[in-house]
Design a protein around this motif. Structure first.
Motif, mmCIF file in Angstrom:
data_model
loop_
_atom_site.group_PDB
_atom_site.id
_atom_site.type_symbol
_atom_site.label_atom_id
_atom_site.label_comp_id
_atom_site.label_asym_id
_atom_site.label_seq_id
_atom_site.Cartn_x
_atom_site.Cartn_y
_atom_site.Cartn_z
ATOM 1 N N GLU A 591 0.837 -1.193 0.000
ATOM 2 C CA GLU A 591 0.000 0.000 0.000
ATOM 3 C C GLU A 591 0.877 1.251 0.000
ATOM 4 N N PRO A 592 1.078 1.894 -1.147
ATOM 5 C CA PRO A 592 1.919 3.090 -1.208
ATOM 6 C C PRO A 592 1.084 4.347 -0.978
ATOM 7 N N PRO A 593 1.726 5.530 -0.864
ATOM 8 C CA PRO A 593 0.993 6.783 -0.716
ATOM 9 C C PRO A 593 0.110 7.042 -1.938
ATOM 10 N N TYR A 594 -0.928 7.860 -1.727
ATOM 11 C CA TYR A 594 -1.865 8.147 -2.816
ATOM 12 C C TYR A 594 -1.185 8.900 -3.954
ATOM 13 N N THR A 595 -0.283 9.822 -3.629
ATOM 14 C CA THR A 595 0.408 10.562 -4.691
ATOM 15 C C THR A 595 1.313 9.640 -5.495
ATOM 16 N N TYR A 596 1.877 8.635 -4.841
ATOM 17 C CA TYR A 596 2.680 7.633 -5.551
ATOM 18 C C TYR A 596 1.801 6.838 -6.499
ATOM 19 N N GLN A 597 0.603 6.462 -6.032
ATOM 20 C CA GLN A 597 -0.330 5.736 -6.893
ATOM 21 C C GLN A 597 -0.736 6.592 -8.093
ATOM 22 N N ALA A 598 -0.966 7.886 -7.855
ATOM 23 C CA ALA A 598 -1.336 8.775 -8.957
ATOM 24 C C ALA A 598 -0.209 8.866 -9.984
ATOM 25 N N ALA A 599 1.024 9.001 -9.507
ATOM 26 C CA ALA A 599 2.168 9.058 -10.421
ATOM 27 C C ALA A 599 2.313 7.751 -11.185
#
Length: 630
Positions: A591-599
């Motif tokens: 589970e990574p950070p949301y901004t990482y998922q967006a990138a």
């Protein structure tokens, strides 16, 4: 010591060409068609046959008990399975609801695109973006937007006073299913809009000029000319959308995971769960046959309408052939006359129209709405990927002008992500090149030569195209394990080529048929060999269509998720597979950070975005002409 001379490469090629020239047309056609026949006969047809056999057996890999013959008992189990029975009306409701939403939006988009505008190029790019984005990434985009606590939809809804606090968008069964419909429509509108746009451009302008002379309003012209002219295309587009909606899996996998509970579990999703989560392969094979029967029936209706039947009868009723509304036959004759030559009653007839300023404002608003609908979700994910985590997850949003590229740096320096990008590039390029080569060799004799059994070959191609991928994958997993092709780049390339061949052959057949036969006849009269004519005359003449097909294949293979999940594992992890499990704690990356998922989502779609920007004209022509002619 004497040495034997090695034949020059040119002499070998000349000998091959001479031998090919001595073949009859039928044997030459068979020679070209053999590679495609091998792929389809070895990779596609055996799994289809195996599904029928497996559906008659008990094959439970996670349960005790032997594999045994059941006959038709799996049918009884299927209709006694309350979860599956509940998924049938849910799937039909999902397909109908998505279609009801998609067709009007596609028609409105096509009408807007049919108007001459200085914004034509940016509109075309914006229109194609949702279609080009992988369904698995589309599901991620919309899940991110509808995050219950800090998602953009939640914050906008709270700001407008419609809700307060967290909104469980995807935790409520009805809301989750409606959002899945909207997300599916968002991705489906571009293709159907291009198909409808091609039909709109085929309507003669003379009919509209005649209608204006008769005093018809724009609404009357639309009702009496446009709708009758594009009615058959709208009908086919509707059936195509229903077929696509019945097979939606990737988007639901990322958006809802079939939940809450089983409330967004469609037939396709339930088959995947039964086959690859529960490993109930005999039962899932029977479920797959049930889905295939529905889709083959719908596809058969499309072919009937496209090749004859109702479509032919509808096309016989041309608006120019009989009165429609206030349109009269003599108006077509007056279309080329000046206003001074019109009869007195036509010049005196007055019709109400919107003022030009109002039309300009309306057109601008419509263009703005189309841009927001098409690129809004993608732009929000881009913006979120460049923000600190605290800015995106705060309530209210606390966006900053200082862009943060650290997430992109982390992804592009991560060995796992670099490996996935490399795997996806190999599969995409290899599958595209091999599919084009094999499909071109098979399409040429279908378009030009007297191929023995041509009717049967076309029937097999159409049947193979209608078979859902989930049906093939159940036995294909066994076959690839036996051949040591599972979890390998080569195995995924073979699967992609076999699955893409039927539609690609059909599209290229239409492209080769449009090349004037006189060009080939002239080349042959000038002494060009058969192979020389094919590679020096026919293929270069069809280069525009081949390029469009290649771009479509590149996008399709890059975006594919289901094959990557079933046939890939740790050794062949594509970008779509990695993004598909990015938010799962038990998945590939945790589970990574949301901004990482967006990138990560933007990295996954960046190659197709570049293709759309550079080649949007070829993509538009390939999609619209290919589907209309095919």
């Amino acid at each position: 010591m004497t040495t034997e001379a090695v034949p020059a490469r040119g002499s070998v090629s000349r000998r091959i060409s001479r031998r090919v020239d001595r073949l009859s047309d039928r044997r030459f056609a068979l020679l070209l068609f053999v590679p495609a026949a091998v792929f389809i006969g070895v990779i596609v047809l055996p799994p289809i046959a195996a599904v029928f056999v497996m559906s008659l057996y008990r094959i439970e890999l996670l349960q005790d008990g032997p594999t045994r013959f059941l006959g038709l008992d799996n049918i009884t189990r299927m209709f006694n399975d309350s979860f599956f029975v509940d998924s049938i009306p849910r799937t039909l409701w999902f397909a109908v609801g998505t279609t009801v939403l998609t067709i009007p939006l596609a028609l409105a988009t096509a009408l807007l695109m049919n108007r001459r505008s200085r914004f034509e190029t940016p509109l075309a790019v914006a229109l194609l973006l949702p279609w080009a984005i992988a369904p698995i990434v589309t599901g991620f985009f919309w899940r991110f937007i509808f995050q219950p606590s800090f998602g953009l939809a939640t914050q906008v809804s709270n700001g407008l006073g419609l809700t307060e606090g967290a909104v469980p968008w995807l935790q409520e069964p009805t809301t989750a299913l409606v959002l899945a419909m909207i997300a599916t429509a968002w991705r489906s509108v571009p293709l159907l809009a291009l198909i409808i746009l091609s039909a709109l451009k085929a309507v003669p302008n003379q009919l509209y000029r005649a209608a204006r002379m008769d005093g018809a309003t724009p609404w009357q012209a639309f009702r009496s000319i446009t709708l009758p002219s594009i009615g058959p295309t709208l009908l086919i587009a509707t059936i195509l959308q229903i077929i696509v909606s019945l097979q939606v899996f990737d988007l639901l996998f990322q958006l809802t995971r079939g939940g809450p509970g089983f409330e967004t579990t469609t037939i396709t999703y339930y088959i995947f769960t039964a086959a690859f989560d529960n490993l109930s392969l005999g039962y899932s094979a029977m479920l797959a046959l049930f889905l295939m029967a529905i889709i083959v029936a719908a596809s058969g209706a499309t072919l009937y309408l496209r090749s004859g039947g109702l479509l032919r009868r509808r096309q016989a009723k041309n608006p120019a052939d009989e009165p429609a509304g206030r349109l009269r036959l003599d108006s077509a004759a007056r279309a080329d006359q000046s206003p001074q030559e019109w009869p007195e009653d036509s010049r005196k007839r007055r019709r109400w129209t919107l003022p030009p300023a109002v039309r300009r404002v309306g057109s601008t608003v419509a263009i703005g709405a189309l841009l927001v609908w098409s690129i809004g979700p993608t732009l929000w994910i881009v913006l979120a990927s460049l923000q600190p985590e605290s800015a995106v997850t705060s309530v209210p949003l606390d966006l900053t002008a200082r862009l943060d590229f650290s997430q992109y740096v982390d992804i592009l320096t991560n060995d796992k992500w670099l490996s996935s990008i490399w795997v996806s590039l190999q599969i995409t390029v290899g599958s595209t090149l091999l599919t084009l080569l094999v499909a071109a060799l098979a399409a040429y004799p279908l378009a030009r030569l007297d191929l023995p059994g041509k009717g049967a070959a076309i029937a097999v191609l159409m049947f193979a195209y209608t078979v859902p991928a989930i049906v093939l994958l159940i036995p294909l997993l066994f076959i690839f394990n036996a051949l040591n092709l599972n979890d390998s780049v080569i195995g995924l390339i073979v699967a992609h080529v076999a699955f893409s061949l039927p539609l690609t052959i059909w599209l290229l057949r239409n492209i080769f048929a449009s090349v004037p036969p006189a060009l080939e006849a002239s080349a042959r009269m000038d002494g060009c060999t058969r192979l020389g004519t094919l590679f020096r005359v026919t293929i270069p003449s069809a280069s525009a269509g081949l390029a469009a097909t290649a771009i479509l294949l590149l996008i399709s293979v890059w975006n594919e998720f289901l094959f990557a999940v079933v046939l890939g594992n740790q050794g062949a992890v594509t970008v779509t597979r990695r993004i598909g499990y990015i938010n799962s704690p038990s998945g590939i990356s945790g589970e990574p950070p949301y901004t990482y998922q967006a990138a990560a989502g933007i990295v996954a779609v960046l190659p197709v975005i570049v293709l759309v920007i550079l080649f949007h004209r070829r993509i538009r022509s390939g999609l619209s002409e290919g589907y209309l002619k095919g």
